[in-house]
Design a protein around this motif. Structure first.
Motif, PDB file in Angstrom:
ATOM      1  N   LEU A   1     -11.447   2.528 -12.336  1.00 39.85           N
ATOM      2  CA  LEU A   1     -11.357   1.755 -11.101  1.00 39.85           C
ATOM      3  C   LEU A   1     -11.075   2.697  -9.944  1.00 39.85           C
ATOM      4  CD1 LEU A   1      -9.081  -1.123 -12.467  1.00 39.85           C
ATOM      5  CD2 LEU A   1     -11.558  -1.153 -12.253  1.00 39.85           C
ATOM      6  N   THR A   2     -11.943   2.666  -8.948  1.00 39.48           N
ATOM      7  CA  THR A   2     -11.748   3.498  -7.758  1.00 39.48           C
ATOM      8  C   THR A   2     -11.098   2.647  -6.669  1.00 39.48           C
ATOM      9  OG1 THR A   2     -13.700   4.813  -8.313  1.00 39.48           O
ATOM     10  CG2 THR A   2     -12.879   4.960  -6.052  1.00 39.48           C
TER      11      THR A   2
ATOM     12  N   GLU B   1      -9.471   7.817  -1.357  1.00 38.31           N
ATOM     13  CA  GLU B   1      -9.543   6.990  -2.559  1.00 38.31           C
ATOM     14  C   GLU B   1      -8.914   7.731  -3.735  1.00 38.31           C
ATOM     15  OE1 GLU B   1     -13.814   6.449  -2.832  1.00 38.31           O
ATOM     16  OE2 GLU B   1     -13.985   8.109  -4.259  1.00 38.31           O
ATOM     17  N   PHE B   2      -8.499   6.952  -4.737  1.00 41.19           N
ATOM     18  CA  PHE B   2      -7.994   7.539  -5.971  1.00 41.19           C
ATOM     19  C   PHE B   2      -8.472   6.680  -7.138  1.00 41.19           C
ATOM     20  CE2 PHE B   2      -4.802   4.747  -4.244  1.00 41.19           C
ATOM     21  CZ  PHE B   2      -4.305   4.022  -5.324  1.00 41.19           C
TER      22      PHE B   2
ATOM     23  N   ILE C   1      -1.584  12.986  -3.885  1.00 41.07           N
ATOM     24  CA  ILE C   1      -1.570  13.187  -2.428  1.00 41.07           C
ATOM     25  C   ILE C   1      -2.944  13.623  -1.947  1.00 41.07           C
ATOM     26  CG2 ILE C   1      -0.643  14.639  -0.576  1.00 41.07           C
ATOM     27  CD1 ILE C   1       2.018  14.663  -2.123  1.00 41.07           C
ATOM     28  N   SER C   2      -3.573  14.550  -2.692  1.00 36.51           N
ATOM     29  CA  SER C   2      -4.902  15.024  -2.319  1.00 36.51           C
ATOM     30  C   SER C   2      -5.923  13.890  -2.368  1.00 36.51           C
ATOM     31  CB  SER C   2      -5.320  16.161  -3.266  1.00 36.51           C
ATOM     32  OG  SER C   2      -6.640  16.579  -2.992  1.00 36.51           O
ATOM     33  N   ASP C   3      -5.847  13.047  -3.406  1.00 39.73           N
ATOM     34  CA  ASP C   3      -6.782  11.927  -3.540  1.00 39.73           C
ATOM     35  C   ASP C   3      -6.596  10.908  -2.418  1.00 39.73           C
ATOM     36  OD1 ASP C   3      -7.865  13.040  -5.782  1.00 39.73           O
ATOM     37  OD2 ASP C   3      -6.785  11.766  -7.208  1.00 39.73           O
TER      38      ASP C   3
ATOM     39  N   ALA D   1       0.835  -1.193   0.000  1.00 37.57           N
ATOM     40  CA  ALA D   1       0.000   0.000   0.000  1.00 37.57           C
ATOM     41  C   ALA D   1       0.878   1.254   0.000  1.00 37.57           C
ATOM     42  CB  ALA D   1      -0.897  -0.005   1.239  1.00 37.57           C
ATOM     43  N   PRO D   2       0.332   2.356  -0.515  1.00 36.36           N
ATOM     44  CA  PRO D   2       1.083   3.613  -0.470  1.00 36.36           C
ATOM     45  C   PRO D   2       1.487   3.970   0.959  1.00 36.36           C
ATOM     46  CG  PRO D   2      -0.865   3.837  -1.836  1.00 36.36           C
ATOM     47  CD  PRO D   2      -0.978   2.523  -1.139  1.00 36.36           C
ATOM     48  N   ARG D   3       2.672   4.534   1.113  1.00 35.08           N
ATOM     49  CA  ARG D   3       3.161   4.925   2.422  1.00 35.08           C
ATOM     50  C   ARG D   3       3.379   6.429   2.429  1.00 35.08           C
ATOM     51  NH1 ARG D   3       8.426   1.910   4.200  1.00 35.08           N
ATOM     52  NH2 ARG D   3       9.277   3.201   2.533  1.00 35.08           N
TER      53      ARG D   3
END
Length: 203
Positions: A183-184, A152-153, A145-147, A62-64
């Motif tokens: 795809l969300t 979610e992005f 970064i905002s999403d 996952a993003p860190r």
């Protein structure tokens, strides 16, 4: 006088028989052409191959997010199962396809799809593994970064599968199946929350 008339009548009969035979042959050829035309416009009319995503899952880390300077490290892979449906009463042979991964319109990954053969009225499932290339996100990092902070992005996939439909064993027509999906991805659970797809074909 009677013998001469008989000699003249026999060639006329043969000529008439030949003309009738030629007429019957031409009529049969015309009839077969009309039947083939009707079949080509109805039963054997080329239909668009359909593509859709059967399943989508996220694999990888996952993003860190790190602070105080907000930075995001990504290691995301999308596992897709793409269904190609051949709606024709004829086979569909496709070459190597391509799937592109996009974020806000910018390409951030791609993958090849294996060539294959789909029988008449059949379907085939193609696996696709797309790895997001983090270095291509540099221009969209602030939006990402905002999403992510919003929970979610959205990633997009565009799939293109070229091929040809073969009718009656010898009539070949090129077709390109195309699909686009949104795809969300949820954060931080990294699951596919929603997917919206549409497919089309170029004949």
């Amino acid at each position: 006088m009677t013998e001469n008339s008989d000699h003249l009548t026999k060639p006329n009969k043969r000529k008439r028989s030949c003309l009738i035979a030629i007429g019957v042959v031409l009529f049969l050829i015309l009839l077969l052409f009309i039947i083939a035309l009707i079949l080509a416009l109805t039963v054997f009319k080329t239909k668009q191959p359909r593509t859709q995503i059967l399943s989508a899952s996220v694999d990888g880390v996952a993003p860190r997010i790190s602070f105080p300077a907000v930075q995001i490290e990504l290691n995301i892979t999308l596992d897709l199962m793409i269904l190609v449906e051949n709606r024709n009463h004829a086979s569909f042979k496709h070459g190597t396809g391509k799937t592109f991964l996009l974020y806000q319109g910018n390409q951030v990954g791609d993958a090849d799809l294996y060539p294959g053969f789909i029988p008449a009225r059949g379907n085939s499932t193609l696996p696709c593994r797309l790895t997001l290339q983090a270095d291509r996100l540099a221009n969209n990092m602030s939006n990402l970064i905002s999403d992510v902070l919003g929970g979610e992005f959205v990633l997009e996939t565009r799939t293109r599968i070229p091929g040809r439909v073969t009718l009656l064993g010898f009539i070949k027509k090129h077709a390109v199946a195309v699909s686009e999906c949104q795809l969300t991805i949820g954060f931080p659970d990294m699951t596919v929350k929603r997917q919206v797809c549409k497919s089309k074909a170029k004949l």
